[in-house]
Each structure stands twice: as structure tokens, then as C-alpha cells.
Enzyme design. Structure first.
Site, short mmCIF file in Angstrom:
data_model
loop_
_atom_site.label_atom_id
_atom_site.label_comp_id
_atom_site.label_asym_id
_atom_site.label_seq_id
_atom_site.Cartn_x
_atom_site.Cartn_y
_atom_site.Cartn_z
CB ALA A 67 -16.99 -5.33 -16.21
CD GLU A 115 -9.34 -5.54 -17.41
OE1 GLU A 115 -10.58 -5.62 -17.36
OE2 GLU A 115 -8.73 -4.46 -17.50
CD GLU A 135 -12.05 -5.57 -22.10
OE1 GLU A 135 -11.40 -6.06 -23.05
OE2 GLU A 135 -11.92 -5.94 -20.92
#
Ligand code: COA
Length: 261
Positions: A67, A115, A135
Site C-alpha cells: 500500500a 495480499e 506491516e
């Protein structure tokens, strides 16, 4: 076809290539890119002439490096929940797509990139690709379904290790763990391997392929009785013209010509 800012869409025969195209940011997924992926996958659902899709990253360095961390400074307790739910929704659209979607992993598949790959039905990776759920290095956890799909794919012990250590693993290790289906030597071979798999799948009866996807996804849906879903899906297949054609073709010793009806 719609023009995208951060994706390139290419039709090659009956396949749609969805290429995440932000190479200067290692194809990191900002909000806009996630929304564009939603739109692109909707095209796969809606367009009859598209039989399957290949999702890959632009360039040779990254599939998706996660992300977009530069957007994280804006996240609050409330907006972060929406952030996760929105990404989960888009990735579930991929997972539930009735047509096969293959991830061609051309480099880093980190965080949201791993993901995204896991939401696809199959994964092919170039040997130089690297995988991680890093993460916890940022004080967060995977939020686009990674805690669930990684555990489903590789089992609890290994999934916990990868998510708690943030370790990066090679494509070969990922294949040994069951995270990746196939590893190829070079970038040149990557798309041809993905196309080879897709070509094999789209020759089968499309309704049967859709039902396989539904039934396998049902294993992980706590509200669904997977055996019931399988029996229902089996009966849906049996009323299709393709079932009659498949059996007839076998008896006539010729390849079946499926119509998706
Ligand atoms: N979000 C936003 N930008 C990212 C990014 C991400 N997840 N990953 C890479 N980028 C950007 C970098 O900021 C850099 O941009 P800049 O040139 O404007 O500074 C550009 O992409 C190139 O990355 P860089 O770090 O310089 O490349 P590298 O070869 O030195 O390192 C990585 C590559 C993948 C190891 C490193 O970029 C990295 O660790 N990225 C974050 C991975 C991550 O934690 N992902 C999970 C997020 S939840």
C-alpha cells in the site's frame, strides 16, 4: 475501454492484462489505484468476450511494493477501518471473480502486493521476486485480507512467522510454502507461463470453472456449508449445455467445444 491513470489495460485475444503502472513508486497501491483495480476487475466480470485476466506490475522491479505508505499519515482510527474494508472488498471481488485471474509476479510483492497476489486464483512468479508481509515494521498489520489468505494458503505456523518477523522470502521459498504455484527463470517466461495456464483453463467448461472457484471459496466462508454449495454447484453444471457437450465429446472421442451455457 476506460482510460486509467495508474493501470494499463491490454486486450490480448480473450485475455485482459491488468498492469499496475506506477513504476516510479514500485507500483505501490494508493487509494486511486485500488479504485482503478476495482473498475478493471468489473470489466472482467461484465465483458463476455473476456475469458480471464492476468494481473501484473509494470517494470521488472516490483509487482506491487505494498500500500502507498505516503497516504498512511492521513489515517485515523475511523478512516483506517474504511481503508481496510474498502481494500478487502476490492480484493474479494478478485477472489470471487467467476473467470480465472492469474497474478504474474514480476518483482517485489510486499504487504498489499502480496495480499493482491493472494486474492488472485493462481500465482506465477519470476525467480527474482520477493515476498513479505512487512506491516509490523510500520506498527500495523496486513489489512487487505492478508492475515486470512496467507493463513489459508500456507497454514498458521508459517503465516504467523512471516507476519510477525516481516521476513522477506524468495520465489522458491514461496513456492515451497504453497504461496506461489509456479516459478519461472526470467521475465520473458513470466507472462507466457501465466498465459499457458490461463489458456488451459479457458478451454474447460466456463460454468464448471466458475463453480470450482465458488466451491473452493466456500471452504473459507463460515456462513456457508461448502458441501451444500458443492452439491448445488454440481447440479448447476449438470443442467448446462456444456455438460452434455463434454460427455458427448468424450464418447465421440473428440475435444469438447464449450460455449459457457
Ligand atoms: N509506498 C509508497 N512509496 C513506495 C513504497 C510504498 N509501499 N515502496 C516504494 N515506494 C517508493 C519509494 O518511496 C521511492 O520513491 P521516491 O523515489 O519518490 O523516494 C520509490 O518507490 C523507490 O523505492 P526505494 O525505496 O527507493 O527503492 P529500493 O530499491 O531502495 O527499495 C523496497 C525497495 C521495496 C525494499 C523499499 O522501497 C521498501 O521497503 N518499500 C516499502 C515496502 C513495504 O513496507 N510495504 C508494505 C507497506 S504496508
Amino acid at each position: 475501454m476506460t482510460k486509467f491513470d495508474n493501470l494499463s489495460l491490454e486486450r490480448r485475444g480473450s485475455f485482459l492484462y491488468i498492469i499496475i503502472n506506477r513504476p516510479s513508486k514500485l507500483n505501490a497501491l494508493n487509494h486511486h489505484t485500488v479504485e482503478e483495480i476495482r473498475e478493471a476487475i468489473q470489466v472482467v466480470y461484465d465483458e463476455n468476450s473476456i475469458k480471464g485476466a492476468i494481473l501484473t506490475g509494470a517494470g521488472e522491479k516490483a509487482f506491487v511494493a505494498g500500500a502507498d505508505i505516503s497516504e498512511f499519515t492521513e489515517l485515523s482510527e475511523v478512516s483506517s477501518r474504511k481503508f481496510a474494508e474498502n481494500g478487502q472488498e476490492v480484493f474479494s471481488m478478485i477472489e470471487n471473480c467467476p473467470k480465472p485471474v492469474i497474478a504474474a509476479i514480476n518483482g517485489f510483492a510486499l504487504g498489499g502486493g502480496c495480499e493482491l497476489a493472494m486474492a488472485c486464483h493462481l500465482r506465477v512468479a519470476v525467480r527474482s521476486a520477493q515476498f513479505a508481509q512487512p506491516e509490523v515494521n510500520l506498527g500495523i498489520i496486513p489489512g487487505y485480507g492478508g492475515t486470512q489468505r496467507l493463513t489459508q494458503l500456507i497454514g498458521k505456523g508459517k503465516a504467523l512467522e512471516l507476519m510477525m518477523t516481516a521476513d522477506r522470502i524468495s520465489a522458491d521459498e514461496a513456492r515451497q510454502l504453497g504461496l506461489v504455484n509456479h516459478v519461472v527463470e526470467s521475465h520473458d517466461e513470466l507472462l507466457s507461463k501465466a498465459e499457458e495456464l490461463l489458456s488451459k483453463i479457458v478451454l474447460k467448461a466456463p460454468i464448471a470453472i466458475e463453480m470450482v472457484i465458488n466451491c473452493v471459496n466456500a471452504v473459507y466462508n463460515k456462513e456457508e456449508d461448502g458441501f451444500q454449495t458443492e452439491a448445488n454447484s454440481f447440479s448447476i453444471c449438470c443442467k448446462s449445455d456444456d455438460f452434455k457437450e463434454g460427455v458427448k465429446a468424450f464418447l465421440e472421442k473428440r475435444p469438447a467445444r464449450f460455449q459457457g451455457k
